[in-house]
Design an enzyme around this catalytic site. Structure first.
Site, PDB file in Angstrom:
ATOM      1  N   TYR A 147      68.061  64.523   9.806  1.00  0.00           N
ATOM      2  CA  TYR A 147      66.813  64.892  10.450  1.00  0.00           C
ATOM      3  C   TYR A 147      66.828  65.752  11.638  1.00  0.00           C
ATOM      4  CZ  TYR A 147      61.722  63.956  11.351  1.00  0.00           C
ATOM      5  OH  TYR A 147      60.489  63.952  11.669  1.00  0.00           O
ATOM      6  N   ASP A 148      67.273  65.177  12.726  1.00  0.00           N
ATOM      7  CA  ASP A 148      67.173  65.826  14.074  1.00  0.00           C
ATOM      8  C   ASP A 148      67.827  67.219  14.095  1.00  0.00           C
ATOM      9  OD1 ASP A 148      66.820  62.994  14.454  1.00  0.00           O
ATOM     10  OD2 ASP A 148      68.176  62.680  16.201  1.00  0.00           O
ATOM     11  N   GLY A 150      68.510  68.892  11.221  1.00  0.00           N
ATOM     12  CA  GLY A 150      67.853  69.705  10.144  1.00  0.00           C
ATOM     13  C   GLY A 150      66.605  70.247  11.053  1.00  0.00           C
ATOM     14  N   SER A 191      53.560  50.591  10.933  1.00  0.00           N
ATOM     15  CA  SER A 191      53.188  50.188   9.577  1.00  0.00           C
ATOM     16  C   SER A 191      53.848  48.908   9.334  1.00  0.00           C
ATOM     17  CB  SER A 191      53.625  50.924   8.662  1.00  0.00           C
ATOM     18  OG  SER A 191      54.989  51.494   8.871  1.00  0.00           O
ATOM     19  N   ASN A 192      55.109  48.606   9.791  1.00  0.00           N
ATOM     20  CA  ASN A 192      55.924  47.376   9.872  1.00  0.00           C
ATOM     21  C   ASN A 192      55.152  46.218  10.542  1.00  0.00           C
ATOM     22  OD1 ASN A 192      58.040  48.127   8.424  1.00  0.00           O
ATOM     23  ND2 ASN A 192      59.529  47.553   9.705  1.00  0.00           N
TER      24      ASN A 192
HETATM   25  P1  NAD Z   1      55.491  61.893   5.005  1.00  0.00           P
HETATM   26  O1  NAD Z   1      56.719  61.202   4.418  1.00  0.00           O
HETATM   27  O2  NAD Z   1      54.405  61.011   4.620  1.00  0.00           O
HETATM   28  O3  NAD Z   1      55.143  63.410   4.626  1.00  0.00           O
HETATM   29  C1  NAD Z   1      56.063  64.216   4.164  1.00  0.00           C
HETATM   30  C2  NAD Z   1      55.765  64.756   2.907  1.00  0.00           C
HETATM   31  O4  NAD Z   1      56.690  65.956   2.332  1.00  0.00           O
HETATM   32  C3  NAD Z   1      55.682  63.634   1.678  1.00  0.00           C
HETATM   33  O5  NAD Z   1      54.320  63.948   1.058  1.00  0.00           O
HETATM   34  C4  NAD Z   1      56.854  64.203   1.000  1.00  0.00           C
HETATM   35  O6  NAD Z   1      56.743  63.782  -0.584  1.00  0.00           O
HETATM   36  C5  NAD Z   1      56.846  65.647   1.165  1.00  0.00           C
HETATM   37  N1  NAD Z   1      58.218  66.220   0.918  1.00  0.00           N
HETATM   38  C6  NAD Z   1      59.376  65.634   1.191  1.00  0.00           C
HETATM   39  N2  NAD Z   1      60.420  66.409   0.943  1.00  0.00           N
HETATM   40  C7  NAD Z   1      60.024  67.383   0.311  1.00  0.00           C
HETATM   41  C8  NAD Z   1      60.367  68.646  -0.548  1.00  0.00           C
HETATM   42  N3  NAD Z   1      61.753  68.923  -0.364  1.00  0.00           N
HETATM   43  N4  NAD Z   1      59.498  69.417  -0.872  1.00  0.00           N
HETATM   44  C9  NAD Z   1      58.408  69.326  -1.302  1.00  0.00           C
HETATM   45  N5  NAD Z   1      57.532  68.067  -0.565  1.00  0.00           N
HETATM   46  C10 NAD Z   1      58.373  67.252   0.143  1.00  0.00           C
HETATM   47  O7  NAD Z   1      55.748  61.977   6.587  1.00  0.00           O
HETATM   48  P2  NAD Z   1      54.663  62.494   7.849  1.00  0.00           P
HETATM   49  O8  NAD Z   1      54.739  61.485   8.815  1.00  0.00           O
HETATM   50  O9  NAD Z   1      53.212  62.948   7.066  1.00  0.00           O
HETATM   51  O10 NAD Z   1      55.252  63.674   8.333  1.00  0.00           O
HETATM   52  C11 NAD Z   1      55.075  65.005   8.033  1.00  0.00           C
HETATM   53  C12 NAD Z   1      55.919  65.859   8.879  1.00  0.00           C
HETATM   54  O11 NAD Z   1      55.387  65.817  10.268  1.00  0.00           O
HETATM   55  C13 NAD Z   1      57.315  65.860   8.533  1.00  0.00           C
HETATM   56  O12 NAD Z   1      57.915  67.359   8.646  1.00  0.00           O
HETATM   57  C14 NAD Z   1      57.693  65.185   9.860  1.00  0.00           C
HETATM   58  O13 NAD Z   1      59.037  65.398  10.149  1.00  0.00           O
HETATM   59  C15 NAD Z   1      56.772  65.396  10.846  1.00  0.00           C
HETATM   60  N6  NAD Z   1      56.699  64.626  11.958  1.00  0.00           N
HETATM   61  C16 NAD Z   1      55.977  63.229  11.645  1.00  0.00           C
HETATM   62  C17 NAD Z   1      55.893  62.367  12.737  1.00  0.00           C
HETATM   63  C18 NAD Z   1      55.268  61.135  12.713  1.00  0.00           C
HETATM   64  O14 NAD Z   1      55.236  60.322  13.609  1.00  0.00           O
HETATM   65  N7  NAD Z   1      54.868  60.765  11.284  1.00  0.00           N
HETATM   66  C19 NAD Z   1      56.485  62.791  13.953  1.00  0.00           C
HETATM   67  C20 NAD Z   1      57.309  63.929  14.036  1.00  0.00           C
HETATM   68  C21 NAD Z   1      57.337  64.821  13.112  1.00  0.00           C
HETATM   69  N1  UDP Z   2      60.972  48.936  15.464  1.00  0.00           N
HETATM   70  C1  UDP Z   2      61.091  47.699  15.721  1.00  0.00           C
HETATM   71  N2  UDP Z   2      60.721  46.750  14.673  1.00  0.00           N
HETATM   72  C2  UDP Z   2      60.266  47.620  13.242  1.00  0.00           C
HETATM   73  C3  UDP Z   2      60.437  48.976  13.285  1.00  0.00           C
HETATM   74  C4  UDP Z   2      60.806  49.601  14.186  1.00  0.00           C
HETATM   75  O1  UDP Z   2      61.163  47.166  16.891  1.00  0.00           O
HETATM   76  O2  UDP Z   2      60.169  46.596  12.610  1.00  0.00           O
HETATM   77  C5  UDP Z   2      61.368  49.809  16.642  1.00  0.00           C
HETATM   78  C6  UDP Z   2      62.485  50.862  16.483  1.00  0.00           C
HETATM   79  O3  UDP Z   2      63.997  50.616  16.594  1.00  0.00           O
HETATM   80  C7  UDP Z   2      62.314  51.942  17.422  1.00  0.00           C
HETATM   81  C8  UDP Z   2      60.734  51.914  17.543  1.00  0.00           C
HETATM   82  O4  UDP Z   2      60.067  50.747  17.033  1.00  0.00           O
HETATM   83  O5  UDP Z   2      62.636  51.599  18.654  1.00  0.00           O
HETATM   84  C9  UDP Z   2      60.095  53.155  16.729  1.00  0.00           C
HETATM   85  O6  UDP Z   2      60.508  53.109  15.534  1.00  0.00           O
HETATM   86  P1  UDP Z   2      60.147  54.054  14.263  1.00  0.00           P
HETATM   87  O7  UDP Z   2      60.931  53.801  13.311  1.00  0.00           O
HETATM   88  O8  UDP Z   2      58.583  53.929  14.167  1.00  0.00           O
HETATM   89  O9  UDP Z   2      60.259  55.532  14.965  1.00  0.00           O
HETATM   90  P2  UDP Z   2      61.161  56.145  15.708  1.00  0.00           P
HETATM   91  O10 UDP Z   2      62.427  55.378  16.036  1.00  0.00           O
HETATM   92  O11 UDP Z   2      61.452  57.407  14.856  1.00  0.00           O
HETATM   93  O12 UDP Z   2      60.702  56.924  17.037  1.00  0.00           O
END
Ligand code: NAD
Ligand code: UDP
Length: 317
Positions: A147-148, A150, A191-192
């Site tokens: 992910y990172d 990518g 969400s958790n």
């Molecule tokens: P999400 O998983 O809900 O949404 C991602 C969407 O992309 C999903 O609908 C999934 O089905 C679709 N998808 C995945 N692979 C695909 C592919 N190969 N082709 C077409 N569609 C594909 O996640 P999100 O939280 O809505 O994140 C959206 C974007 O924002 C992502 O790029 C994510 O990396 C970025 N982002 C999110 C957060 C966060 O906190 N939610 C933080 C940093 C970056």
């Molecule tokens: N985390 C936690 N309990 C959970 C899920 C996540 O303590 O049930 C912690 C996790 O280890 C991280 C932080 O919450 O330190 C945020 O995790 P998340 O997966 O939401 O996002 P990210 O690590 O990508 O910021």
């Protein structure tokens, strides 16, 4: 001047993407939502399907796409560690091949393109809070690297297309975002904790719970993304978008228990590998260039998110 009417949102059926679609439809754009439904769902955009200005297409961005649009929000990519580590090769392909395909599309149709990058490009940061000028501290071979790295490579591609082909790019580095339509089983902390609290289960703190995150409510984030997309030509980013309010994971758990009135208790579980210890955006650039800062306090955003998950649980029972 950049004029837009037709907008492509990749990953538009996901959590953040679906909120972008909502806002763009409200603003009068024609929206083409493209998604392969890996982590997203039709249900997230079901309420838009009747709109004449909305179209939903199943497509995987790792394959080329031929459509005519003026703007592209490239959101496609699983965002939660559980989902992006399920098939790490596909995650890197989605970020890298997906970026190449969407940049190629933008080049062909001369569209403006925004990349959903991430605070993960900073890795486990040794600079705090994180400014855009910080190059990051990222493990290239760990479980989070698909992910990172990518996303880092996608940023490279965006800036190379900008320099080499004069493409009109915008790069947002999104920090932890939460709100309705988060996937209930995505293993992310908000969400958790909410699901655990509503079900009366133990709240799982990974490690000592003293690690910090900064949580941005989705409506604030979407406002920032749209402002960035609509900003003047020269503003490419990268621009941090997130809420600078920093909380320990334990504090988050306390808020969730309080707001749900749950009897759940906190338990500790092992900290996942490469879990960043702290994270807080410096949003100076977003303030200066976009006149943007988050408005929604954590407790208000959590209240709305709890109501959403409560509704989901009632539907499921
Ligand atoms: P999400 O998983 O809900 O949404 C991602 C969407 O992309 C999903 O609908 C999934 O089905 C679709 N998808 C995945 N692979 C695909 C592919 N190969 N082709 C077409 N569609 C594909 O996640 P999100 O939280 O809505 O994140 C959206 C974007 O924002 C992502 O790029 C994510 O990396 C970025 N982002 C999110 C957060 C966060 O906190 N939610 C933080 C940093 C970056
Ligand atoms: N985390 C936690 N309990 C959970 C899920 C996540 O303590 O049930 C912690 C996790 O280890 C991280 C932080 O919450 O330190 C945020 O995790 P998340 O997966 O939401 O996002 P990210 O690590 O990508 O910021």
């Amino acid at each position: 001047m950049h004029l837009a009417n037709r907008v492509l949102v990749t990953g538009g059926a996901g959590f953040i993407g679906s909120h972008i679609c909502d806002r763009l439809i409200d603003k009068g754009y024609e929206v083409l939502c493209v998604d392969n439904f890996f982590t997203g769902a039709r249900a997230n955009v079901a309420h838009l399907l009747d709109a004449k200005t909305f179209e939903l297409m199943r497509h995987d961005v790792t394959f080329p796409l031929f459509v005519e649009v003026d703007q592209i929000y490239n959101m496609a990519c699983p965002a939660s560690p559980i989902h992006y580590q399920f098939d790490p090769v596909q995650t890197t392909k989605t970020s890298v091949h997906g970026a190449i395909n969407m940049l190629g599309l933008a080049k062909r149709v001369k569209a403006r393109i925004l990349q959903a990058s991430t605070s993960e490009v900073y890795g486990d940061p040794s600079v705090h809070p994180q400014e855009e000028s910080y190059w990051g501290n990222v493990n290239p071979i760990g479980p989070r690297s698909c992910y990172d790295e990518g996303k880092r490579c996608a940023e490279t591609l965006f800036f190379d297309y900008h320099r080499q082909h004069n493409l009109d790019i915008k790069v947002a580095r999104i920090f932890n975002t939460y709100g309705p339509r988060m996937h209930p089983n995505d293993g992310r902390v908000v969400s958790n904790f909410i699901m655990q609290a509503l079900r009366g289960e133990d709240i799982t703190l990974y490690g000592d719970g003293e690690q910090t995150r900064s949580f941005c409510y989705v409506d604030d984030l979407v406002e920032g993304l749209i402002r960035l997309m609509e900003s003047p030509d020269g503003i490419t980013g990268p621009i941090n978008l997130g809420n600078p309010g920093e909380f320990t994971i334990k504090e988050l758990a306390e808020h969730v228990i309080d707001l749900t009135g749950s009897k759940s208790t906190m338990i500790h579980k092992p900290l996942p590998q490469d879990d960043p210890k702290q994270r807080q955006p410096d949003i100076g650039r977003a303030k200066e260039h976009l006149d943007w800062q988050p408005e929604i306090a954590l407790r208000d955003g959590l209240t709305k998110t709890i109501a959403y998950f409560d509704g989901l649980l009632k539907e499921m029972s």
